[in-house]
Design a protein around this motif. Structure first.
Motif, PDB file in Angstrom:
ATOM      1  N   HIS A   1       0.692  -1.128   0.100  1.00  0.00           N
ATOM      2  CA  HIS A   1       0.238  -0.347   0.043  1.00  0.00           C
ATOM      3  C   HIS A   1       0.661   0.966  -0.040  1.00  0.00           C
ATOM      4  CE1 HIS A   1      -3.740  -2.463   0.325  1.00  0.00           C
ATOM      5  NE2 HIS A   1      -3.189  -3.049   1.639  1.00  0.00           N
ATOM      6  N   PHE A   2       1.815   1.102  -0.306  1.00  0.00           N
ATOM      7  CA  PHE A   2       3.167   2.364  -0.762  1.00  0.00           C
ATOM      8  C   PHE A   2       4.558   2.028  -1.387  1.00  0.00           C
ATOM      9  CE2 PHE A   2       5.212   0.659   2.933  1.00  0.00           C
ATOM     10  CZ  PHE A   2       6.691   1.304   2.856  1.00  0.00           C
ATOM     11  N   ASP A   3       4.580   2.799  -1.885  1.00  0.00           N
ATOM     12  CA  ASP A   3       5.828   2.663  -2.893  1.00  0.00           C
ATOM     13  C   ASP A   3       7.254   2.660  -1.956  1.00  0.00           C
ATOM     14  OD1 ASP A   3       4.614   2.083  -5.264  1.00  0.00           O
ATOM     15  OD2 ASP A   3       4.211   4.427  -5.783  1.00  0.00           O
ATOM     16  N   ALA A   4       8.164   1.999  -2.504  1.00  0.00           N
ATOM     17  CA  ALA A   4       9.150   2.315  -0.772  1.00  0.00           C
ATOM     18  C   ALA A   4      10.587   2.774  -2.278  1.00  0.00           C
ATOM     19  CB  ALA A   4       9.961   0.700  -1.120  1.00  0.00           C
ATOM     20  N   THR A   5      10.682   3.941  -1.592  1.00  0.00           N
ATOM     21  CA  THR A   5      12.183   4.825  -2.394  1.00  0.00           C
ATOM     22  C   THR A   5      13.189   4.105  -2.668  1.00  0.00           C
ATOM     23  OG1 THR A   5      13.082   5.794  -0.365  1.00  0.00           O
ATOM     24  CG2 THR A   5      10.830   6.874  -0.963  1.00  0.00           C
ATOM     25  N   GLU A   6      14.329   4.131  -3.246  1.00  0.00           N
ATOM     26  CA  GLU A   6      15.505   4.326  -3.763  1.00  0.00           C
ATOM     27  C   GLU A   6      16.524   4.189  -2.673  1.00  0.00           C
ATOM     28  OE1 GLU A   6      17.572   5.374  -7.855  1.00  0.00           O
ATOM     29  OE2 GLU A   6      14.707   5.407  -8.735  1.00  0.00           O
ATOM     30  N   LYS A   7      16.287   5.353  -2.425  1.00  0.00           N
ATOM     31  CA  LYS A   7      16.885   4.853  -1.049  1.00  0.00           C
ATOM     32  C   LYS A   7      16.545   4.046   0.201  1.00  0.00           C
ATOM     33  CE  LYS A   7      18.340   7.856   1.924  1.00  0.00           C
ATOM     34  NZ  LYS A   7      18.347   9.441   3.510  1.00  0.00           N
ATOM     35  N   LEU A   8      15.351   3.768   0.133  1.00  0.00           N
ATOM     36  CA  LEU A   8      14.770   2.900   1.040  1.00  0.00           C
ATOM     37  C   LEU A   8      15.388   1.260   0.684  1.00  0.00           C
ATOM     38  CD1 LEU A   8      13.919   1.430   3.614  1.00  0.00           C
ATOM     39  CD2 LEU A   8      11.519   1.621   2.590  1.00  0.00           C
ATOM     40  N   GLU A   9      14.920   0.891  -0.747  1.00  0.00           N
ATOM     41  CA  GLU A   9      15.867  -0.382  -1.120  1.00  0.00           C
ATOM     42  C   GLU A   9      16.923  -0.899  -0.795  1.00  0.00           C
ATOM     43  OE1 GLU A   9      13.385  -0.729  -5.598  1.00  0.00           O
ATOM     44  OE2 GLU A   9      11.495  -0.685  -4.060  1.00  0.00           O
ATOM     45  N   SER A  10      17.758   0.485  -1.547  1.00  0.00           N
ATOM     46  CA  SER A  10      19.126   0.333  -1.515  1.00  0.00           C
ATOM     47  C   SER A  10      19.258  -0.218  -0.063  1.00  0.00           C
ATOM     48  CB  SER A  10      19.797   1.320  -2.344  1.00  0.00           C
ATOM     49  OG  SER A  10      19.433   2.832  -1.148  1.00  0.00           O
ATOM     50  N   PHE A  11      19.045   0.473   0.912  1.00  0.00           N
ATOM     51  CA  PHE A  11      19.446   0.483   2.176  1.00  0.00           C
ATOM     52  C   PHE A  11      18.833  -1.007   2.784  1.00  0.00           C
ATOM     53  CE2 PHE A  11      18.592  -0.147   6.425  1.00  0.00           C
ATOM     54  CZ  PHE A  11      19.306   0.530   7.002  1.00  0.00           C
ATOM     55  N   ILE A  12      18.202  -1.540   2.631  1.00  0.00           N
ATOM     56  CA  ILE A  12      17.221  -3.164   2.115  1.00  0.00           C
ATOM     57  C   ILE A  12      18.484  -3.601   2.111  1.00  0.00           C
ATOM     58  CG2 ILE A  12      15.164  -4.448   1.923  1.00  0.00           C
ATOM     59  CD1 ILE A  12      13.891  -2.069   2.010  1.00  0.00           C
ATOM     60  N   GLU A  13      18.344  -4.044   0.416  1.00  0.00           N
ATOM     61  CA  GLU A  13      20.044  -4.754   0.287  1.00  0.00           C
ATOM     62  C   GLU A  13      20.876  -4.578   0.530  1.00  0.00           C
ATOM     63  OE1 GLU A  13      21.506  -5.030  -4.722  1.00  0.00           O
ATOM     64  OE2 GLU A  13      19.370  -3.881  -4.060  1.00  0.00           O
ATOM     65  N   LYS A  14      21.351  -4.021   1.090  1.00  0.00           N
ATOM     66  CA  LYS A  14      22.786  -3.528   1.614  1.00  0.00           C
ATOM     67  C   LYS A  14      22.823  -4.448   2.696  1.00  0.00           C
ATOM     68  CE  LYS A  14      25.253  -0.141   4.499  1.00  0.00           C
ATOM     69  NZ  LYS A  14      25.283   1.217   4.620  1.00  0.00           N
ATOM     70  N   LYS A  15      21.438  -4.220   3.816  1.00  0.00           N
ATOM     71  CA  LYS A  15      21.538  -5.022   4.934  1.00  0.00           C
ATOM     72  C   LYS A  15      21.450  -5.907   4.755  1.00  0.00           C
ATOM     73  CE  LYS A  15      22.043  -2.086   8.960  1.00  0.00           C
ATOM     74  NZ  LYS A  15      23.199  -2.342   9.855  1.00  0.00           N
ATOM     75  N   VAL A  16      20.486  -6.530   3.863  1.00  0.00           N
ATOM     76  CA  VAL A  16      19.871  -8.724   3.778  1.00  0.00           C
ATOM     77  C   VAL A  16      21.533  -8.673   2.999  1.00  0.00           C
ATOM     78  CG1 VAL A  16      18.744  -9.301   2.403  1.00  0.00           C
ATOM     79  CG2 VAL A  16      17.241  -7.964   3.786  1.00  0.00           C
ATOM     80  N   LYS A  17      22.247  -8.594   2.135  1.00  0.00           N
ATOM     81  CA  LYS A  17      23.313  -9.353   1.377  1.00  0.00           C
ATOM     82  C   LYS A  17      24.517  -9.527   3.047  1.00  0.00           C
ATOM     83  CE  LYS A  17      22.016  -8.605  -3.063  1.00  0.00           C
ATOM     84  NZ  LYS A  17      21.978  -9.483  -3.737  1.00  0.00           N
ATOM     85  N   LYS A  18      24.603  -8.533   3.663  1.00  0.00           N
ATOM     86  CA  LYS A  18      25.034  -8.899   5.072  1.00  0.00           C
ATOM     87  C   LYS A  18      24.788 -10.347   5.243  1.00  0.00           C
ATOM     88  CE  LYS A  18      27.069  -3.907   5.913  1.00  0.00           C
ATOM     89  NZ  LYS A  18      27.040  -2.971   6.934  1.00  0.00           N
ATOM     90  N   LEU A  19      23.594 -10.359   4.987  1.00  0.00           N
ATOM     91  CA  LEU A  19      23.722 -11.670   5.909  1.00  0.00           C
ATOM     92  C   LEU A  19      24.570 -13.311   5.449  1.00  0.00           C
ATOM     93  CD1 LEU A  19      19.651 -11.538   6.809  1.00  0.00           C
ATOM     94  CD2 LEU A  19      21.674 -11.408   8.339  1.00  0.00           C
ATOM     95  N   ASP A  20      25.029 -12.953   4.143  1.00  0.00           N
ATOM     96  CA  ASP A  20      25.894 -14.162   3.624  1.00  0.00           C
ATOM     97  C   ASP A  20      27.346 -14.525   4.153  1.00  0.00           C
ATOM     98  OD1 ASP A  20      24.334 -14.658   1.184  1.00  0.00           O
ATOM     99  OD2 ASP A  20      25.417 -13.095  -0.051  1.00  0.00           O
ATOM    100  N   LYS A  21      27.220 -13.468   5.083  1.00  0.00           N
ATOM    101  CA  LYS A  21      28.233 -13.825   5.881  1.00  0.00           C
ATOM    102  C   LYS A  21      28.308 -14.669   6.638  1.00  0.00           C
ATOM    103  CE  LYS A  21      29.355  -9.231   6.903  1.00  0.00           C
ATOM    104  NZ  LYS A  21      29.647  -8.209   8.038  1.00  0.00           N
ATOM    105  N   PHE A  22      26.608 -14.786   7.191  1.00  0.00           N
ATOM    106  CA  PHE A  22      26.594 -15.787   8.166  1.00  0.00           C
ATOM    107  C   PHE A  22      25.863 -17.366   8.232  1.00  0.00           C
ATOM    108  CE2 PHE A  22      26.188 -11.416   9.644  1.00  0.00           C
ATOM    109  CZ  PHE A  22      27.311 -11.397  11.139  1.00  0.00           C
ATOM    110  N   HIS A  23      25.885 -17.264   6.251  1.00  0.00           N
ATOM    111  CA  HIS A  23      25.488 -18.546   6.352  1.00  0.00           C
ATOM    112  C   HIS A  23      25.681 -19.002   4.765  1.00  0.00           C
ATOM    113  CE1 HIS A  23      22.668 -22.157   5.322  1.00  0.00           C
ATOM    114  NE2 HIS A  23      22.626 -22.411   6.453  1.00  0.00           N
ATOM    115  N   ASP A  24      26.478 -19.504   3.936  1.00  0.00           N
ATOM    116  CA  ASP A  24      26.490 -19.062   2.503  1.00  0.00           C
ATOM    117  C   ASP A  24      25.075 -20.651   2.042  1.00  0.00           C
ATOM    118  OD1 ASP A  24      27.285 -21.929   3.898  1.00  0.00           O
ATOM    119  OD2 ASP A  24      29.086 -22.398   2.557  1.00  0.00           O
ATOM    120  N   GLY A  25      24.218 -20.765   3.087  1.00  0.00           N
ATOM    121  CA  GLY A  25      24.040 -21.161   1.367  1.00  0.00           C
ATOM    122  C   GLY A  25      21.955 -20.729   2.137  1.00  0.00           C
TER     123      GLY A  25
END
Length: 105
Positions: A9-33
C-alpha cells in the motif's frame, strides 16, 4: 541470493530499497547457503508511534528463517530484523555442524 522487496500500500523509495539490499546482503557472511530473501514492508494503521513493520523471510538449504519487527522507521525495523536473522542463522549453522553424522558400517 535473490532479493524481493514488497511494499504493501505504498511505494518504497530507491534510498530505502538500497538500504534494505545492503543490510540483507550482509547476511551472506553468516550462512553461505542462502537461496533467496523476501522483505515485506507495511504501515500499520492507525498512525501512531512504532507503526512501520518489516518482515524478512530467508530461504536456506533445508529450511527458512523469519523475523518481523515493528519500529518508528523502516530502516530501524529492517536493521533489528536483520540482527534477529543473524542470530538465527548462526544458531542454525551451529546446529547443523554439531548434528552427528550417520556412520555406515
Amino acid at each position: 541470493m535473490e532479493l524481493t522487496i514488497k511494499a504493501i500500500h505504498f511505494d518504497a523509495t530507491e534510498k530505502l530499497e538500497s538500504f534494505i539490499e545492503k543490510k540483507v546482503k550482509k547476511l551472506d557472511k553468516f550462512h553461505d547457503g542462502i537461496i533467496s530473501a523476501e522483505v515485506l514492508l507495511k504501515v500499520i494503521k492507525p498512525e501512531t508511534a512504532k507503526n512501520k513493520q518489516a518482515g524478512i523471510r530467508i530461504k536456506i538449504r533445508n529450511g527458512e528463517c523469519f523475523a518481523e519487527k515493528l519500529c518508528d522507521t523502516f530502516e530501524e525495523a529492517v536493521d533489528t530484523a536483520t540482527e534477529a536473522l543473524e542470530k538465527q542463522l548462526v544458531k542454525y549453522k551451529k546446529k547443523v555442524r554439531t548434528k552427528p553424522e550417520i556412520v555406515e558400517n
